[in-house]
Design a protein around this motif. Structure first.
Motif, mmCIF file in Angstrom:
data_model
loop_
_atom_site.group_PDB
_atom_site.id
_atom_site.type_symbol
_atom_site.label_atom_id
_atom_site.label_comp_id
_atom_site.label_asym_id
_atom_site.label_seq_id
_atom_site.Cartn_x
_atom_site.Cartn_y
_atom_site.Cartn_z
ATOM 1 N N SER A 1 0.823 -1.167 -0.147
ATOM 2 C CA SER A 1 -0.126 -0.001 0.065
ATOM 3 C C SER A 1 0.831 1.204 -0.051
ATOM 4 O O SER A 1 0.592 2.137 -0.751
ATOM 5 C CB SER A 1 -0.912 0.077 1.213
ATOM 6 O OG SER A 1 -0.180 -0.007 2.515
ATOM 7 N N SER B 1 -6.799 -1.742 8.887
ATOM 8 C CA SER B 1 -7.059 -2.422 7.790
ATOM 9 C C SER B 1 -8.401 -2.889 7.997
ATOM 10 O O SER B 1 -9.020 -3.098 8.988
ATOM 11 C CB SER B 1 -6.277 -3.817 7.830
ATOM 12 O OG SER B 1 -6.813 -4.588 6.592
ATOM 13 N N LYS B 2 -9.202 -2.638 6.942
ATOM 14 C CA LYS B 2 -10.692 -3.187 7.045
ATOM 15 C C LYS B 2 -10.753 -4.208 6.745
ATOM 16 O O LYS B 2 -11.712 -5.238 7.042
ATOM 17 C CB LYS B 2 -11.579 -2.133 5.788
ATOM 18 C CG LYS B 2 -11.633 -1.026 6.180
ATOM 19 C CD LYS B 2 -12.335 0.043 5.117
ATOM 20 C CE LYS B 2 -12.356 1.109 5.164
ATOM 21 N NZ LYS B 2 -12.808 2.201 4.278
ATOM 22 N N ASN B 3 -9.768 -5.220 6.167
ATOM 23 C CA ASN B 3 -9.952 -6.649 5.691
ATOM 24 C C ASN B 3 -9.058 -7.512 6.569
ATOM 25 O O ASN B 3 -9.544 -8.652 6.471
ATOM 26 C CB ASN B 3 -9.311 -6.888 4.254
ATOM 27 C CG ASN B 3 -10.275 -6.239 3.119
ATOM 28 O OD1 ASN B 3 -11.141 -5.991 3.129
ATOM 29 N ND2 ASN B 3 -9.523 -5.270 2.053
ATOM 30 N N PHE B 4 -8.056 -7.022 7.379
ATOM 31 C CA PHE B 4 -7.146 -7.953 8.072
ATOM 32 C C PHE B 4 -7.243 -7.298 9.706
ATOM 33 O O PHE B 4 -7.325 -5.980 9.813
ATOM 34 C CB PHE B 4 -5.818 -8.118 7.631
ATOM 35 C CG PHE B 4 -5.836 -8.710 6.118
ATOM 36 C CD1 PHE B 4 -6.196 -9.872 5.804
ATOM 37 C CD2 PHE B 4 -5.708 -7.806 5.163
ATOM 38 C CE1 PHE B 4 -6.126 -10.426 4.824
ATOM 39 C CE2 PHE B 4 -5.941 -8.341 3.717
ATOM 40 C CZ PHE B 4 -5.955 -9.605 3.691
ATOM 41 N N SER B 5 -6.732 -7.995 10.350
ATOM 42 C CA SER B 5 -6.385 -7.524 11.863
ATOM 43 C C SER B 5 -5.055 -6.821 11.869
ATOM 44 O O SER B 5 -4.196 -7.122 11.160
ATOM 45 C CB SER B 5 -6.124 -8.724 12.685
ATOM 46 O OG SER B 5 -5.826 -8.330 14.194
#
Length: 125
Positions: free
Chosen positions: A83, A112-116
């Motif tokens: 990113s 992160s919206k997808n990962f911890s």
């Protein structure tokens, strides 16, 4: 035994042999992953290079990209954050033909919206 190869795939300027060697050696670079744990960080890039690293062992081959940036403080900084690399190169491409306008990047973490956990990115300042 491991076979390790680092190649410069992109840079913001024509590099001398000495500069290529210096940029490919990240042993003395400060990790942007570590710096941003304390908060946002302002970085004024002078020279940068995108590296492709290939590490072959008897069992596996691991390949990844990194970016190395030499700041106006003469310190090398590096990260493998996809990113960050995408955001940084996008900024550099836009600013490539601008002359006379000083700029820097603010390096920071976002959740992160997808990962911890967090990811690293940057924006122009």
């Amino acid at each position: 035994m491991a076979n390790f190869k680092t190649t410069i795939t992109r840079s913001n300027t024509e590099l001398s042999a000495k500069q290529r060697i210096q940029l490919k050696d990240t042993a003395d670079a400060i990790s942007l992953n570590e710096v941003t744990k304390e908060g946002a960080f302002i970085l004024t890039p002078v020279v940068w290079a995108k590296l492709h690293v290939s590490l072959e062992t008897d069992a596996t081959t691991k390949e990844y990209d990194q970016i190395v940036i030499v700041g106006d403080d003469d310190q090398k900084y590096c990260t493998g954050s996809d990113s960050f690399i995408r955001a940084f190169i996008d900024i550099c491409e836009e600013m490539e033909d601008e002359t006379g306008e000083d700029w820097a990047v603010k390096v920071f973490r976002l959740p992160s919206k997808n990962f911890s956990g967090d990811f690293i990115t940057c924006t122009i300042v």
